[in-house]
Write a protein that holds these residues in place. Structure first.
Motif, PDB file in Angstrom:
ATOM      1  N   GLN A 150       1.057  -1.111  -0.057  1.00  0.00           N
ATOM      2  CA  GLN A 150       0.081   0.192  -0.010  1.00  0.00           C
ATOM      3  C   GLN A 150       1.063   1.410  -0.345  1.00  0.00           C
ATOM      4  O   GLN A 150       2.103   1.344   0.435  1.00  0.00           O
ATOM      5  N   LYS A 151       0.493   2.178  -0.405  1.00  0.00           N
ATOM      6  CA  LYS A 151       1.323   3.628  -0.315  1.00  0.00           C
ATOM      7  C   LYS A 151       1.147   4.215   0.809  1.00  0.00           C
ATOM      8  O   LYS A 151       2.697   4.876   1.065  1.00  0.00           O
ATOM      9  N   TYR A 152       0.036   4.281   1.840  1.00  0.00           N
ATOM     10  CA  TYR A 152      -0.083   4.900   2.855  1.00  0.00           C
ATOM     11  C   TYR A 152      -0.356   4.328   4.125  1.00  0.00           C
ATOM     12  O   TYR A 152      -0.951   3.343   3.913  1.00  0.00           O
ATOM     13  N   ILE A 153       0.078   4.470   5.552  1.00  0.00           N
ATOM     14  CA  ILE A 153      -1.224   3.757   6.156  1.00  0.00           C
ATOM     15  C   ILE A 153      -0.730   4.471   7.296  1.00  0.00           C
ATOM     16  O   ILE A 153       0.024   5.455   8.075  1.00  0.00           O
ATOM     17  N   GLU A 154      -2.037   5.082   8.454  1.00  0.00           N
ATOM     18  CA  GLU A 154      -2.327   5.640   9.317  1.00  0.00           C
ATOM     19  C   GLU A 154      -2.090   4.461  10.211  1.00  0.00           C
ATOM     20  O   GLU A 154      -3.149   3.397  10.466  1.00  0.00           O
ATOM     21  N   LEU A 155      -1.180   5.411  10.822  1.00  0.00           N
ATOM     22  CA  LEU A 155      -0.644   5.133  12.848  1.00  0.00           C
ATOM     23  C   LEU A 155      -1.871   5.481  13.904  1.00  0.00           C
ATOM     24  O   LEU A 155      -2.072   6.642  13.806  1.00  0.00           O
ATOM     25  N   LYS A 156      -2.092   4.843  14.967  1.00  0.00           N
ATOM     26  CA  LYS A 156      -2.061   6.053  16.128  1.00  0.00           C
ATOM     27  C   LYS A 156      -0.905   5.300  17.815  1.00  0.00           C
ATOM     28  O   LYS A 156      -0.921   4.154  17.651  1.00  0.00           O
ATOM     29  N   GLN A 157      -0.807   6.140  18.885  1.00  0.00           N
ATOM     30  CA  GLN A 157      -0.469   5.856  19.448  1.00  0.00           C
ATOM     31  C   GLN A 157      -1.566   5.775  20.430  1.00  0.00           C
ATOM     32  O   GLN A 157      -2.568   6.569  20.715  1.00  0.00           O
ATOM     33  N   THR A 158      -2.403   4.562  21.001  1.00  0.00           N
ATOM     34  CA  THR A 158      -2.950   4.046  22.076  1.00  0.00           C
ATOM     35  C   THR A 158      -2.925   4.039  23.263  1.00  0.00           C
ATOM     36  O   THR A 158      -3.550   4.691  24.550  1.00  0.00           O
ATOM     37  N   HIS A 159      -1.646   4.154  23.618  1.00  0.00           N
ATOM     38  CA  HIS A 159      -0.926   4.109  25.083  1.00  0.00           C
ATOM     39  C   HIS A 159       0.302   4.107  25.371  1.00  0.00           C
ATOM     40  O   HIS A 159       0.889   3.593  24.322  1.00  0.00           O
ATOM     41  N   SER A 160       0.919   4.209  26.296  1.00  0.00           N
ATOM     42  CA  SER A 160       2.592   3.721  26.403  1.00  0.00           C
ATOM     43  C   SER A 160       3.216   3.449  25.942  1.00  0.00           C
ATOM     44  O   SER A 160       4.324   3.268  25.643  1.00  0.00           O
ATOM     45  N   CYS A 161       2.556   2.459  25.893  1.00  0.00           N
ATOM     46  CA  CYS A 161       3.710   0.819  24.637  1.00  0.00           C
ATOM     47  C   CYS A 161       3.319   0.839  23.244  1.00  0.00           C
ATOM     48  O   CYS A 161       4.292   0.259  23.089  1.00  0.00           O
ATOM     49  N   SER A 162       2.817   1.863  22.878  1.00  0.00           N
ATOM     50  CA  SER A 162       2.922   1.741  21.172  1.00  0.00           C
ATOM     51  C   SER A 162       3.842   3.225  21.214  1.00  0.00           C
ATOM     52  O   SER A 162       3.638   4.549  21.845  1.00  0.00           O
ATOM     53  N   VAL A 163       4.376   3.269  19.599  1.00  0.00           N
ATOM     54  CA  VAL A 163       5.210   4.231  19.364  1.00  0.00           C
ATOM     55  C   VAL A 163       4.594   5.086  18.774  1.00  0.00           C
ATOM     56  O   VAL A 163       3.581   4.309  18.741  1.00  0.00           O
ATOM     57  N   LEU A 164       4.885   6.453  18.879  1.00  0.00           N
ATOM     58  CA  LEU A 164       4.458   7.877  18.638  1.00  0.00           C
ATOM     59  C   LEU A 164       6.061   8.099  18.066  1.00  0.00           C
ATOM     60  O   LEU A 164       6.984   9.277  18.787  1.00  0.00           O
ATOM     61  N   PRO A 165       5.664   8.263  16.671  1.00  0.00           N
ATOM     62  CA  PRO A 165       7.863   9.489  15.796  1.00  0.00           C
ATOM     63  C   PRO A 165       7.566  10.670  16.726  1.00  0.00           C
ATOM     64  O   PRO A 165       6.192  10.960  17.272  1.00  0.00           O
ATOM     65  N   SER A 166       8.636  11.354  16.830  1.00  0.00           N
ATOM     66  CA  SER A 166       9.180  12.844  17.033  1.00  0.00           C
ATOM     67  C   SER A 166       9.093  13.411  15.614  1.00  0.00           C
ATOM     68  O   SER A 166       9.594  12.896  14.776  1.00  0.00           O
ATOM     69  N   GLU A 167       9.312  14.703  15.235  1.00  0.00           N
ATOM     70  CA  GLU A 167       9.512  15.156  14.348  1.00  0.00           C
ATOM     71  C   GLU A 167      11.249  15.096  14.045  1.00  0.00           C
ATOM     72  O   GLU A 167      11.001  14.549  12.970  1.00  0.00           O
ATOM     73  N   ASP A 168      11.561  14.944  14.765  1.00  0.00           N
ATOM     74  CA  ASP A 168      12.925  14.920  14.243  1.00  0.00           C
ATOM     75  C   ASP A 168      13.315  12.877  13.353  1.00  0.00           C
ATOM     76  O   ASP A 168      13.894  12.406  13.114  1.00  0.00           O
ATOM     77  N   GLU A 169      12.370  11.992  13.594  1.00  0.00           N
ATOM     78  CA  GLU A 169      12.507  10.775  12.877  1.00  0.00           C
ATOM     79  C   GLU A 169      11.533  10.195  11.852  1.00  0.00           C
ATOM     80  O   GLU A 169      10.579  10.157  12.077  1.00  0.00           O
ATOM     81  N   GLU A 170      12.535  10.815  11.146  1.00  0.00           N
ATOM     82  CA  GLU A 170      11.447  10.642   9.788  1.00  0.00           C
ATOM     83  C   GLU A 170      11.954   9.258   8.807  1.00  0.00           C
ATOM     84  O   GLU A 170      10.105   9.100   8.668  1.00  0.00           O
ATOM     85  N   TYR A 171      12.556   8.531   8.706  1.00  0.00           N
ATOM     86  CA  TYR A 171      12.697   7.279   8.346  1.00  0.00           C
ATOM     87  C   TYR A 171      12.828   6.419   9.667  1.00  0.00           C
ATOM     88  O   TYR A 171      13.053   6.360  10.370  1.00  0.00           O
ATOM     89  N   TRP A 172      12.045   5.349   8.617  1.00  0.00           N
ATOM     90  CA  TRP A 172      11.494   3.680   9.394  1.00  0.00           C
ATOM     91  C   TRP A 172      11.491   2.525   9.146  1.00  0.00           C
ATOM     92  O   TRP A 172      11.102   2.088   8.310  1.00  0.00           O
ATOM     93  N   LEU A 173      11.879   1.056  10.369  1.00  0.00           N
ATOM     94  CA  LEU A 173      11.564   0.447   9.241  1.00  0.00           C
ATOM     95  C   LEU A 173      10.022   0.198  10.634  1.00  0.00           C
ATOM     96  O   LEU A 173      10.644  -0.144  11.901  1.00  0.00           O
ATOM     97  N   VAL A 174       9.857  -0.175  10.589  1.00  0.00           N
ATOM     98  CA  VAL A 174       7.886  -1.032  10.588  1.00  0.00           C
ATOM     99  C   VAL A 174       7.638  -2.517  10.645  1.00  0.00           C
ATOM    100  O   VAL A 174       7.574  -2.781  10.082  1.00  0.00           O
ATOM    101  N   TYR A 175       7.376  -3.046  12.036  1.00  0.00           N
ATOM    102  CA  TYR A 175       6.278  -4.135  12.286  1.00  0.00           C
ATOM    103  C   TYR A 175       5.585  -4.166  12.667  1.00  0.00           C
ATOM    104  O   TYR A 175       5.510  -3.189  13.838  1.00  0.00           O
ATOM    105  N   ILE A 176       4.525  -4.769  11.959  1.00  0.00           N
ATOM    106  CA  ILE A 176       2.947  -4.385  12.212  1.00  0.00           C
ATOM    107  C   ILE A 176       1.920  -5.971  13.240  1.00  0.00           C
ATOM    108  O   ILE A 176       2.244  -6.359  11.836  1.00  0.00           O
ATOM    109  N   ASP A 177       2.062  -6.546  14.061  1.00  0.00           N
ATOM    110  CA  ASP A 177       1.707  -7.607  14.782  1.00  0.00           C
ATOM    111  C   ASP A 177       0.626  -7.935  13.811  1.00  0.00           C
ATOM    112  O   ASP A 177      -0.208  -9.158  12.991  1.00  0.00           O
TER     113      ASP A 177
END
Length: 171
Positions: free
Chosen positions: A70-97
């Motif tokens: 897919q071209k885009y994906i929207e994610l959400k920080q829902t609790h303290s154990c989920s990740v929320l990127p900061s403005e200076d973190e542009e590129y990521w390797l992401v694993y979605i369970d």
């Protein structure tokens, strides 16, 4: 006074336990990478293109290693154990369970997802060095250690991306 202090300490400790993440040690890095690959529904390399005040953020997917492209994906920080990127973190390797249509998609802080800017793996005994001391010379030594650690973590990240490409091509 002693009873009040004991109650306060017990309350703070309980609160920290309640808010803390229960991440299991991933063990050996190679085993963790294989296990996370097998257990993830979607793995991609992406660029953060939107950060919102409600805890949602959007990735442009640059390369998919596993799952539906897919071209885009929207994610959400829902609790303290989920990740929320900061403005200076542009590129990521992401694993979605899991991808569930009726629930927000999250990045677990217990997995192998990480930004290229801060590539350390917190649950693989790959913690960065402690913050620099106040002495100028010791701070210089600390900066060198942190730089070496970041370089090593980036090399591990690069090798992991190459391994993900190999696993994708084997399918």
């Amino acid at each position: 006074m002693k009873l009040g202090l004991t109650f306060l300490l017990a309350t703070i400790t309980s609160l920290q336990i309640a808010l803390g993440c229960d991440c299991k040690q991933q063990g050996d890095l190679n085993e963790a990478q294989k296990r996370n690959y097998e257990n993830s529904e979607l793995i991609f390399m992406g660029r953060v293109i939107e950060l919102n005040e409600d805890g949602t953020f959007k990735f442009e997917i640059l390369e998919t290693f596993k799952g539906t492209k897919q071209k885009y994906i929207e994610l959400k920080q829902t609790h303290s154990c989920s990740v929320l990127p900061s403005e200076d973190e542009e590129y990521w390797l992401v694993y979605i369970d899991e991808l569930k249509n009726d629930e927000p998609i999250i990045i677990s802080s217990c997995g192998l997802s990480r930004s290229f800017r801060y590539p350390c793996l917190m649950n693989i005994n790959d913690l960065p060095p402690p913050p620099p001391p106040s002495d100028a010379f010791l701070q210089l030594e600390s900066e060198i250690l942190m730089s070496e650690h970041r370089t090593k973590s980036l090399e591990i990240l690069k090798a992991e991306i190459e391994q993900l490409r190999n696993w994708r091509s084997e399918k």
